[in-house]
Design an enzyme around this catalytic site. Structure first.
Site, PDB file in Angstrom:
ATOM      1  N   LYS A  21       0.948  -1.202   0.049  1.00 37.64           N
ATOM      2  CA  LYS A  21       0.089   0.078  -0.042  1.00 37.64           C
ATOM      3  C   LYS A  21       0.930   1.311  -0.126  1.00 37.64           C
ATOM      4  O   LYS A  21       0.561   2.195  -0.820  1.00 37.64           O
ATOM      5  CB  LYS A  21      -0.956  -0.128   1.093  1.00 37.64           C
ATOM      6  N   ASP A  60      -6.308   1.109   0.955  1.00 36.85           N
ATOM      7  CA  ASP A  60      -6.572   1.320   2.536  1.00 36.85           C
ATOM      8  C   ASP A  60      -8.027   1.143   3.094  1.00 36.85           C
ATOM      9  O   ASP A  60      -8.756   0.268   2.142  1.00 36.85           O
ATOM     10  CB  ASP A  60      -6.238   2.789   2.816  1.00 36.85           C
TER      11      ASP A  60
END
Length: 263
Positions: A134, A152
């Site tokens: 991420k 997220d």
């Protein structure tokens, strides 16, 4: 407007893809100013800010990083930091001991393995302490212009509500969503979806009655459907309040966030 709990025929994959792409177009009109909500001036600052953003708000990170980057402007400076002094600076972001360990480790790795420069490849970024897929995608998309999908908590919640995927694992979510959109859309799609999740499609009480994409949402009705009550749930610039960045881009229509201790 879709009805909560209404019976509907199963949606074909093609219909889902068309609906997903229309949602993206609608979000682009709603948030033409969508952007990363972390303040940064270079790839190193974005990398550090993204690591700090775990388990806290971008606002709290943005209020903390000016002092951090004043003390340690380069990877070499940060790698040589006294841990206790760094901990004290980043304490407001929470989990400050673990984050200090990650920042010291990634700074030393940048110094020793990458000539003090943040690498522009995912396979290199994920070798850095505290940097997962991420974080790597955030840095690649916003510092290097390399398309990436950032999964997220907001992104995962919304794409499941929209039935783009049923997956919970972020890597599988990323793969499912990547298959729906051309690569050129990935970075901005991530910003738009996260913007929507923070402003309108909240975790506990989405503002369904104030949501411009409600007609395209199979989960309409999970939140407040009364337009007046829903409008009161809107956040940041959508609710007439400051955003998360102390230094937002010029096209951002809301007010800058206050500095640490200013409000």
């Amino acid at each position: 407007m879709p009805k909560a709990g209404a019976e509907a025929k199963p949606e074909s994959h093609l219909a889902m893809v068309r609906r997903a792409r229309r949602i993206n177009r609608e979000l682009a009109e709603l948030y033409p100013y969508a952007h990363p909500e972390l303040d940064f001036r270079n790839a190193f600052e974005l990398l550090v800010a993204t690591v700090l953003s775990a388990q806290t708000t971008d606002l709290r990170v943005n209020q903390t990083t000016p002092a951090l980057f004043a003390a340690y402007p380069t990877p070499e400076d940060m790698a040589a930091a006294v841990p206790e002094e760094m901990e004290e600076i980043i304490r407001p972001t929470g989990f400050f001991r673990a984050k200090t360990k990650s920042l010291l480790g990634l700074s030393a790795a940048l110094r020793d393995n990458f000539d003090g420069e943040v690498p522009g490849r995912l396979e290199d970024l994920v070798t850095l302490p505290g940097v997962g897929r991420k974080t790597a995608n955030v840095v690649l998309g916003n510092a290097f212009g390399v398309p990436g999908i950032t999964v997220d908590t907001h992104f995962g919640r919304l794409v499941r509500r929209w039935k783009w995927t049923e997956q919970e694992d972020p890597v599988k979510v990323e793969a499912d969503v990547a298959a729906i959109f051309p690569k050129s859309e990935w970075t901005m799609l991530s910003h738009r979806v996260v913007f929507h999740g923070r402003r309108i499609c909240h975790a506990r009480k989405p503002a369904c009655g104030a949501c411009p994409i409600a007609p395209l949402c199979p989960s309409y009705g999970e939140g407040e459907t009364d337009p007046e009550k829903a409008r009161k749930l809107l956040k940041y610039e959508m609710g007439g309040r400051p955003g998360q960045r102390l230094s937002p881009p010029p096209e951002y229509p809301g007010a800058p966030a206050p500095a640490l201790g200013a409000g």
